[in-house]
Scaffold this motif. Sequence first.
Motif, PDB file in Angstrom:
ATOM      1  N   PHE A  75       0.836  -1.201   0.000  1.00  0.00           N
ATOM      2  CA  PHE A  75       0.000   0.000   0.000  1.00  0.00           C
ATOM      3  C   PHE A  75       0.869   1.250   0.000  1.00  0.00           C
ATOM      4  CE2 PHE A  75      -2.394   3.443   1.827  1.00  0.00           C
ATOM      5  CZ  PHE A  75      -3.609   3.373   1.142  1.00  0.00           C
ATOM      6  N   ASP A  76       1.910   1.253   0.841  1.00  0.00           N
ATOM      7  CA  ASP A  76       2.822   2.400   0.902  1.00  0.00           C
ATOM      8  C   ASP A  76       3.542   2.607  -0.430  1.00  0.00           C
ATOM      9  OD1 ASP A  76       2.067   2.787   3.547  1.00  0.00           O
ATOM     10  OD2 ASP A  76       3.808   1.733   4.359  1.00  0.00           O
ATOM     11  N   VAL A  77       3.932   1.516  -1.081  1.00  0.00           N
ATOM     12  CA  VAL A  77       4.574   1.617  -2.401  1.00  0.00           C
ATOM     13  C   VAL A  77       3.610   2.261  -3.384  1.00  0.00           C
ATOM     14  CG1 VAL A  77       5.459   0.295  -4.372  1.00  0.00           C
ATOM     15  CG2 VAL A  77       6.177  -0.304  -2.051  1.00  0.00           C
ATOM     16  N   LEU A  78       2.361   1.816  -3.390  1.00  0.00           N
ATOM     17  CA  LEU A  78       1.358   2.357  -4.301  1.00  0.00           C
ATOM     18  C   LEU A  78       1.176   3.854  -4.098  1.00  0.00           C
ATOM     19  CD1 LEU A  78      -0.898   2.142  -6.406  1.00  0.00           C
ATOM     20  CD2 LEU A  78      -2.425   1.398  -4.546  1.00  0.00           C
ATOM     21  N   VAL A  79       0.991   4.273  -2.866  1.00  0.00           N
ATOM     22  CA  VAL A  79       0.783   5.699  -2.583  1.00  0.00           C
ATOM     23  C   VAL A  79       2.017   6.506  -2.988  1.00  0.00           C
ATOM     24  CG1 VAL A  79       0.436   7.396  -0.736  1.00  0.00           C
ATOM     25  CG2 VAL A  79      -0.955   5.304  -0.801  1.00  0.00           C
ATOM     26  N   TYR A  80       3.202   5.994  -2.698  1.00  0.00           N
ATOM     27  CA  TYR A  80       4.434   6.701  -3.065  1.00  0.00           C
ATOM     28  C   TYR A  80       4.538   6.851  -4.586  1.00  0.00           C
ATOM     29  CZ  TYR A  80       9.252   8.308  -2.606  1.00  0.00           C
ATOM     30  OH  TYR A  80      10.405   9.063  -2.640  1.00  0.00           O
ATOM     31  N   LEU A  81       4.226   5.783  -5.301  1.00  0.00           N
ATOM     32  CA  LEU A  81       4.273   5.854  -6.765  1.00  0.00           C
ATOM     33  C   LEU A  81       3.245   6.848  -7.311  1.00  0.00           C
ATOM     34  CD1 LEU A  81       4.799   2.110  -7.727  1.00  0.00           C
ATOM     35  CD2 LEU A  81       6.446   3.980  -7.994  1.00  0.00           C
ATOM     36  N   ILE A  82       2.053   6.871  -6.729  1.00  0.00           N
ATOM     37  CA  ILE A  82       1.030   7.826  -7.170  1.00  0.00           C
ATOM     38  C   ILE A  82       1.499   9.251  -6.904  1.00  0.00           C
ATOM     39  CG2 ILE A  82      -1.304   8.691  -6.773  1.00  0.00           C
ATOM     40  CD1 ILE A  82      -2.150   5.788  -6.206  1.00  0.00           C
ATOM     41  N   GLU A  83       2.033   9.490  -5.717  1.00  0.00           N
ATOM     42  CA  GLU A  83       2.466  10.845  -5.357  1.00  0.00           C
ATOM     43  C   GLU A  83       3.641  11.325  -6.206  1.00  0.00           C
ATOM     44  OE1 GLU A  83       3.101  10.388  -1.151  1.00  0.00           O
ATOM     45  OE2 GLU A  83       1.012  10.919  -0.688  1.00  0.00           O
ATOM     46  N   HIS A  84       4.405  10.394  -6.775  1.00  0.00           N
ATOM     47  CA  HIS A  84       5.561  10.751  -7.609  1.00  0.00           C
ATOM     48  C   HIS A  84       5.347  10.294  -9.048  1.00  0.00           C
ATOM     49  CE1 HIS A  84       7.067  10.796  -3.463  1.00  0.00           C
ATOM     50  NE2 HIS A  84       7.787  11.813  -3.891  1.00  0.00           N
ATOM     51  N   ARG A  85       4.099  10.341  -9.512  1.00  0.00           N
ATOM     52  CA  ARG A  85       3.732   9.797 -10.818  1.00  0.00           C
ATOM     53  C   ARG A  85       4.323  10.548 -11.999  1.00  0.00           C
ATOM     54  NH1 ARG A  85      -0.326  12.172  -8.339  1.00  0.00           N
ATOM     55  NH2 ARG A  85      -1.500  13.850  -9.331  1.00  0.00           N
ATOM     56  N   GLU A  86       4.866  11.714 -11.765  1.00  0.00           N
ATOM     57  CA  GLU A  86       5.428  12.495 -12.875  1.00  0.00           C
ATOM     58  C   GLU A  86       6.791  11.969 -13.334  1.00  0.00           C
ATOM     59  OE1 GLU A  86       7.192  14.109  -9.165  1.00  0.00           O
ATOM     60  OE2 GLU A  86       5.140  13.607  -9.729  1.00  0.00           O
ATOM     61  N   SER A  90      13.081   5.197  -8.796  1.00  0.00           N
ATOM     62  CA  SER A  90      14.079   4.126  -8.817  1.00  0.00           C
ATOM     63  C   SER A  90      13.791   3.071  -7.751  1.00  0.00           C
ATOM     64  CB  SER A  90      15.486   4.691  -8.607  1.00  0.00           C
ATOM     65  OG  SER A  90      15.675   5.055  -7.261  1.00  0.00           O
ATOM     66  N   THR A  91      14.269   1.887  -8.030  1.00  0.00           N
ATOM     67  CA  THR A  91      14.138   0.776  -7.078  1.00  0.00           C
ATOM     68  C   THR A  91      14.796   1.147  -5.758  1.00  0.00           C
ATOM     69  OG1 THR A  91      14.136  -0.790  -8.899  1.00  0.00           O
ATOM     70  CG2 THR A  91      14.663  -1.663  -6.731  1.00  0.00           C
ATOM     71  N   ASP A  92      15.991   1.745  -5.821  1.00  0.00           N
ATOM     72  CA  ASP A  92      16.694   2.132  -4.596  1.00  0.00           C
ATOM     73  C   ASP A  92      15.903   3.150  -3.782  1.00  0.00           C
ATOM     74  OD1 ASP A  92      18.804   0.435  -5.114  1.00  0.00           O
ATOM     75  OD2 ASP A  92      20.048   2.001  -6.058  1.00  0.00           O
ATOM     76  N   GLU A  93      15.294   4.129  -4.459  1.00  0.00           N
ATOM     77  CA  GLU A  93      14.507   5.141  -3.753  1.00  0.00           C
ATOM     78  C   GLU A  93      13.313   4.501  -3.046  1.00  0.00           C
ATOM     79  OE1 GLU A  93      11.772   9.102  -4.655  1.00  0.00           O
ATOM     80  OE2 GLU A  93      13.167   8.394  -6.193  1.00  0.00           O
ATOM     81  N   LEU A  94      12.632   3.593  -3.734  1.00  0.00           N
ATOM     82  CA  LEU A  94      11.492   2.914  -3.113  1.00  0.00           C
ATOM     83  C   LEU A  94      11.923   2.074  -1.918  1.00  0.00           C
ATOM     84  CD1 LEU A  94       9.476   1.927  -6.281  1.00  0.00           C
ATOM     85  CD2 LEU A  94       8.626   3.317  -4.385  1.00  0.00           C
ATOM     86  N   LEU A  95      12.998   1.329  -2.088  1.00  0.00           N
ATOM     87  CA  LEU A  95      13.488   0.506  -0.973  1.00  0.00           C
ATOM     88  C   LEU A  95      13.882   1.382   0.205  1.00  0.00           C
ATOM     89  CD1 LEU A  95      15.588  -2.147  -2.924  1.00  0.00           C
ATOM     90  CD2 LEU A  95      13.413  -2.524  -1.725  1.00  0.00           C
ATOM     91  N   ASP A  96      14.595   2.493  -0.061  1.00  0.00           N
ATOM     92  CA  ASP A  96      15.018   3.395   1.014  1.00  0.00           C
ATOM     93  C   ASP A  96      13.830   4.062   1.698  1.00  0.00           C
ATOM     94  OD1 ASP A  96      17.651   2.794   0.493  1.00  0.00           O
ATOM     95  OD2 ASP A  96      18.052   4.644  -0.632  1.00  0.00           O
TER      96      ASP A  96
END
Length: 158
Positions: A75-86, A90-96
């Motif tokens: 869920f957190d990944v989804l929200v983060y991706l939506i908020e940064h949809r522009e 990166s994989t590293d940014e998501l993991l961090d």
Amino acid sequence: MTTSNLYQPMNMIPLHAAAPNDANALLARAAAPARDRRSHARRRGDFLFGRREVSAARREVLVDGKPRTLQPRPFDVLVYLIEHRERVVSTDELLDHIWKDEFVQPGSLAAAVMRIRKALLDVGADAGAIIRTHQGIGYRFVAELDGDDPAGTAEHDA
């Protein structure tokens, strides 16, 4: 205590005409139109796209108005991706960002994205219509949000 006290009738309490137990009030409430799911979509953290709704505040995912199960990290990944949809995240940014100081394999992120796709029904023929995988780089949320200004998102890229 005597047995005569046990069998005395209770005082009857009259119901007010608008009391919740009143049949007319219940019928009126049932006949009232259901709240339009888009009426609260403009709140910060509520995202609508097609038949899907994601509410960050309520930590809820709905597809066709029905709740879908999604674990906390996906869920957190989804929200983060939506908020940064522009942009591609990166994989590293998501993991961090999502797993912070925990040691996890990149496969954990791939599994989280798979769970998101399954919850949002982004599998099969339209796979990648919501979250696009950029092999070796990361992920990007590509579905168009209801009310999003496509020209407005281009300004973020500049």
